[in-house]
Write a protein that holds these residues in place. Sequence first.
Motif, mmCIF file in Angstrom:
data_model
loop_
_atom_site.group_PDB
_atom_site.id
_atom_site.type_symbol
_atom_site.label_atom_id
_atom_site.label_comp_id
_atom_site.label_asym_id
_atom_site.label_seq_id
_atom_site.Cartn_x
_atom_site.Cartn_y
_atom_site.Cartn_z
ATOM 1 N N ILE A 1 0.833 -1.201 0.000
ATOM 2 C CA ILE A 1 0.000 0.000 0.000
ATOM 3 C C ILE A 1 0.869 1.252 0.000
ATOM 4 O O ILE A 1 0.592 2.221 -0.712
ATOM 5 C CB ILE A 1 -0.973 -0.032 1.211
ATOM 6 C CG1 ILE A 1 -2.057 -1.084 0.953
ATOM 7 C CG2 ILE A 1 -1.619 1.329 1.425
ATOM 8 C CD1 ILE A 1 -2.956 -1.359 2.121
ATOM 9 N N VAL A 2 1.953 1.201 0.777
ATOM 10 C CA VAL A 2 2.882 2.333 0.775
ATOM 11 C C VAL A 2 3.462 2.510 -0.632
ATOM 12 O O VAL A 2 3.536 3.624 -1.156
ATOM 13 C CB VAL A 2 4.012 2.120 1.805
ATOM 14 C CG1 VAL A 2 5.084 3.200 1.663
ATOM 15 C CG2 VAL A 2 3.442 2.134 3.217
ATOM 16 N N LEU A 3 3.820 1.383 -1.268
ATOM 17 C CA LEU A 3 4.384 1.437 -2.620
ATOM 18 C C LEU A 3 3.429 2.096 -3.596
ATOM 19 O O LEU A 3 3.827 2.879 -4.455
ATOM 20 C CB LEU A 3 4.690 0.026 -3.119
ATOM 21 C CG LEU A 3 6.011 -0.589 -2.666
ATOM 22 C CD1 LEU A 3 6.187 -1.931 -3.339
ATOM 23 C CD2 LEU A 3 7.172 0.336 -2.979
ATOM 24 N N ILE A 4 2.145 1.749 -3.466
ATOM 25 C CA ILE A 4 1.137 2.297 -4.378
ATOM 26 C C ILE A 4 1.182 3.815 -4.364
ATOM 27 O O ILE A 4 1.008 4.466 -5.389
ATOM 28 C CB ILE A 4 -0.275 1.801 -3.977
ATOM 29 C CG1 ILE A 4 -0.400 0.310 -4.230
ATOM 30 C CG2 ILE A 4 -1.352 2.546 -4.735
ATOM 31 C CD1 ILE A 4 -1.627 -0.303 -3.602
ATOM 32 N N PHE A 5 1.450 4.363 -3.192
ATOM 33 C CA PHE A 5 1.440 5.824 -3.084
ATOM 34 C C PHE A 5 2.807 6.461 -3.297
ATOM 35 O O PHE A 5 2.923 7.668 -3.230
ATOM 36 C CB PHE A 5 0.852 6.233 -1.724
ATOM 37 C CG PHE A 5 -0.624 6.059 -1.696
ATOM 38 C CD1 PHE A 5 -1.464 7.058 -2.172
ATOM 39 C CD2 PHE A 5 -1.188 4.882 -1.239
ATOM 40 C CE1 PHE A 5 -2.824 6.890 -2.179
ATOM 41 C CE2 PHE A 5 -2.549 4.711 -1.244
ATOM 42 C CZ PHE A 5 -3.377 5.713 -1.715
ATOM 43 N N THR A 6 3.836 5.630 -3.530
ATOM 44 C CA THR A 6 5.143 6.223 -3.762
ATOM 45 C C THR A 6 5.632 5.984 -5.192
ATOM 46 O O THR A 6 6.729 6.403 -5.543
ATOM 47 C CB THR A 6 6.201 5.673 -2.785
ATOM 48 O OG1 THR A 6 6.087 4.258 -2.785
ATOM 49 C CG2 THR A 6 5.995 6.210 -1.390
ATOM 50 N N ALA A 7 4.808 5.323 -5.990
ATOM 51 C CA ALA A 7 5.199 5.107 -7.392
ATOM 52 C C ALA A 7 4.755 6.311 -8.196
ATOM 53 O O ALA A 7 3.565 6.631 -8.239
ATOM 54 C CB ALA A 7 4.547 3.833 -7.915
ATOM 55 N N PHE A 8 5.721 7.012 -8.806
ATOM 56 C CA PHE A 8 5.384 8.262 -9.474
ATOM 57 C C PHE A 8 5.489 8.222 -10.986
ATOM 58 O O PHE A 8 5.397 9.243 -11.645
ATOM 59 C CB PHE A 8 6.246 9.400 -8.918
ATOM 60 C CG PHE A 8 5.884 9.748 -7.507
ATOM 61 C CD1 PHE A 8 4.638 10.270 -7.216
ATOM 62 C CD2 PHE A 8 6.776 9.524 -6.469
ATOM 63 C CE1 PHE A 8 4.278 10.586 -5.918
ATOM 64 C CE2 PHE A 8 6.426 9.838 -5.169
ATOM 65 C CZ PHE A 8 5.174 10.365 -4.886
ATOM 66 N N ALA B 1 12.516 -2.445 -4.469
ATOM 67 C CA ALA B 1 13.752 -1.972 -5.104
ATOM 68 C C ALA B 1 13.447 -1.409 -6.486
ATOM 69 O O ALA B 1 13.919 -0.314 -6.846
ATOM 70 C CB ALA B 1 14.758 -3.118 -5.193
ATOM 71 N N GLY B 2 12.630 -2.129 -7.246
ATOM 72 C CA GLY B 2 12.278 -1.696 -8.600
ATOM 73 C C GLY B 2 11.612 -0.334 -8.578
ATOM 74 O O GLY B 2 11.953 0.557 -9.371
ATOM 75 N N VAL B 3 10.666 -0.137 -7.648
ATOM 76 C CA VAL B 3 9.939 1.130 -7.575
ATOM 77 C C VAL B 3 10.891 2.259 -7.199
ATOM 78 O O VAL B 3 10.838 3.344 -7.783
ATOM 79 C CB VAL B 3 8.774 1.017 -6.562
ATOM 80 C CG1 VAL B 3 8.165 2.393 -6.294
ATOM 81 C CG2 VAL B 3 7.702 0.072 -7.071
ATOM 82 N N VAL B 4 11.780 1.993 -6.248
ATOM 83 C CA VAL B 4 12.725 3.023 -5.824
ATOM 84 C C VAL B 4 13.622 3.423 -6.998
ATOM 85 O O VAL B 4 13.771 4.612 -7.297
ATOM 86 C CB VAL B 4 13.573 2.524 -4.628
ATOM 87 C CG1 VAL B 4 14.735 3.489 -4.353
ATOM 88 C CG2 VAL B 4 12.700 2.377 -3.386
ATOM 89 N N VAL B 5 14.143 2.416 -7.692
ATOM 90 C CA VAL B 5 15.014 2.697 -8.842
ATOM 91 C C VAL B 5 14.236 3.489 -9.893
ATOM 92 O O VAL B 5 14.708 4.503 -10.410
ATOM 93 C CB VAL B 5 15.555 1.373 -9.452
ATOM 94 C CG1 VAL B 5 16.236 1.641 -10.792
ATOM 95 C CG2 VAL B 5 16.529 0.722 -8.485
ATOM 96 N N GLY B 6 13.027 3.055 -10.176
ATOM 97 C CA GLY B 6 12.193 3.732 -11.170
ATOM 98 C C GLY B 6 11.947 5.175 -10.781
ATOM 99 O O GLY B 6 12.063 6.094 -11.601
ATOM 100 N N ASP B 7 11.619 5.410 -9.513
ATOM 101 C CA ASP B 7 11.339 6.767 -9.045
ATOM 102 C C ASP B 7 12.560 7.659 -9.153
ATOM 103 O O ASP B 7 12.445 8.859 -9.427
ATOM 104 C CB ASP B 7 10.852 6.721 -7.580
ATOM 105 C CG ASP B 7 9.352 6.437 -7.512
ATOM 106 O OD1 ASP B 7 8.712 6.471 -8.584
ATOM 107 O OD2 ASP B 7 8.839 6.188 -6.418
ATOM 108 N N ILE B 8 13.750 7.056 -8.920
ATOM 109 C CA ILE B 8 14.964 7.871 -8.948
ATOM 110 C C ILE B 8 15.345 8.234 -10.384
ATOM 111 O O ILE B 8 15.642 9.378 -10.698
ATOM 112 C CB ILE B 8 16.130 7.144 -8.252
ATOM 113 C CG1 ILE B 8 15.849 7.068 -6.742
ATOM 114 C CG2 ILE B 8 17.460 7.871 -8.503
ATOM 115 C CD1 ILE B 8 16.823 6.204 -5.978
#
Lengths: 282, 270
Positions: free
Chosen positions: B33-40, B257-264
Amino acid sequence: MEFIKADNVRFAYEPAEGELPREVLHGVSLEIKKGEFVALLGHNGCGKSTMAKLFNGMLLPTEGKVTVEGMDTADEETIYEVRRRVGLVQQNPDNQLVASIVEEDVAFGPENLGIEPKEIRRRVDEALKAVDMYEYRENAPYKLSGGQKQRVAIAGIIAMEPDCIVLDEPTAMLDPRGRDEVMETIHKLNREKGITIILITHYMDEAVQAGRVIVMDEGNILTEGTPREVFSQVELLKQHHLDVPQATELAYRLRSYGCGIPDGILNEEECVGALYALIRKE
Amino acid sequence: MLSDITLGQYFPGRSILHRLDPRVKMVLVLAAIVLIFTAFNFASMGLVVALVIAGMLLSGVPVKMYLKSMKAILFIVAFTSILNLFYGTGEPIFQWGFMQITMNGVYRCIFIAIRITALILCSSILTFTTSPTQLTDAMERLMKPLKLFRVPVHDIAMIMTIALRFVPTLLEETDKIMSAQKARGADMESGGLMQRIKSLIPILIPLFVSAFRRAYDLAMAMECRCYNSRMTPTKMKQLHMAGRDAVAIVVVLVVIAGVVVGDIFLPSLA
């Protein structure tokens, strides 16, 4: 030695504001021995339910005292030991189940006692088998019939490995089939596990099956003895507006018309036997 | 009538998700759920959506049930995403009076719709595959550290257990009281809003009275079974983590990890 002893117990409920306290028990003394099957009989408001709650310290006498194997129920140090040894099953099966899965409800008592998980599992399985509800262990209580729910409630008590179970009108809200199931279970526990049973009831046919009957009336003990002794005092019981079993009633009336039917008939079988003997003689 | 609510329902089964340790499941769902709101951006969001869809399929619960649970909140999804359409910043691509739509607004609209939908689906996966008792049990164990701050964790769990236990009992009772009042001529289906609210009073009062009576009986039954705050209770069912729990944790970690990399590395769209 007596297992439970009530010594000159008086009890009054906390009065509502502006009312005088009304005493419901006026000095009751009784003794229950280990392994006995006692029926406590009386009609509504005679103090029998109050008596049930006094046996395990849910209520404390205003005067006199109740002891369980020498432990005073008013003693806070031993109260949980008293409650473990004397379990109480109430009238409404819906209101005494805590968990939404049968086996977890049965585990509630032993969990509170802080018993090892493996031992709890063993006790829960054994208790459910003892009341014939093992196949339903993973069901939700609300899907069970009244008689089944009441047997789960009994299993919840057995899992604490008590010496005595007090049942406060356990069959009052059940259909005839549920009543039979519960009565059968209680008798089996008394017979096979030697658990002392105190059955509070106003059904005469249930009282007849007990080893000893105590009749209460307006906060006093009216009479006690074996079912045969108690139910042969038809006049006394009638004076206090108490019923007797149907077969006893029939025999009593026939006798008052001058038929030579013997005293102390308790069930249909005995009644039929006596009538048959009477007809053959004539 | 009162019983066809799918949101929050449990479907018994033997799927891998059913057999996961409820504590692990709960933490992983929270993480998702946290990921859902941090994927930009679309790449990150795609990854999260893939995780949720995989969860749905692995749960063995018919997809129809998930859609059913969505039905109730469809309006909220539509409303919030349309509202977001007009709150974008940057160059307008469409203007009508004071209302303007920007590219940023369009992205916002799409993302918010995906977010709410994924949020509901994610929590549905948890409740569909975990029994209420497992849920309260997991919650009790996860909250255990709070005991240090004198939070009555065991009591809270007990309250939840009892609440869940009495939901069907009280629903049944409500139905009974409604029938009883209808039989006495109560009218619950006509009149305006106020009239209808008023007509609920003859149902609520008996329901409350009986609930209090039940509470009294239950408290007594619990005390008879040695419930008290002095002793520390044990649990019959112990929770054990297994290999599948480790696998689930690793999968979610990879997605994080994937979401963090994608966001960066990718531009933020909304």
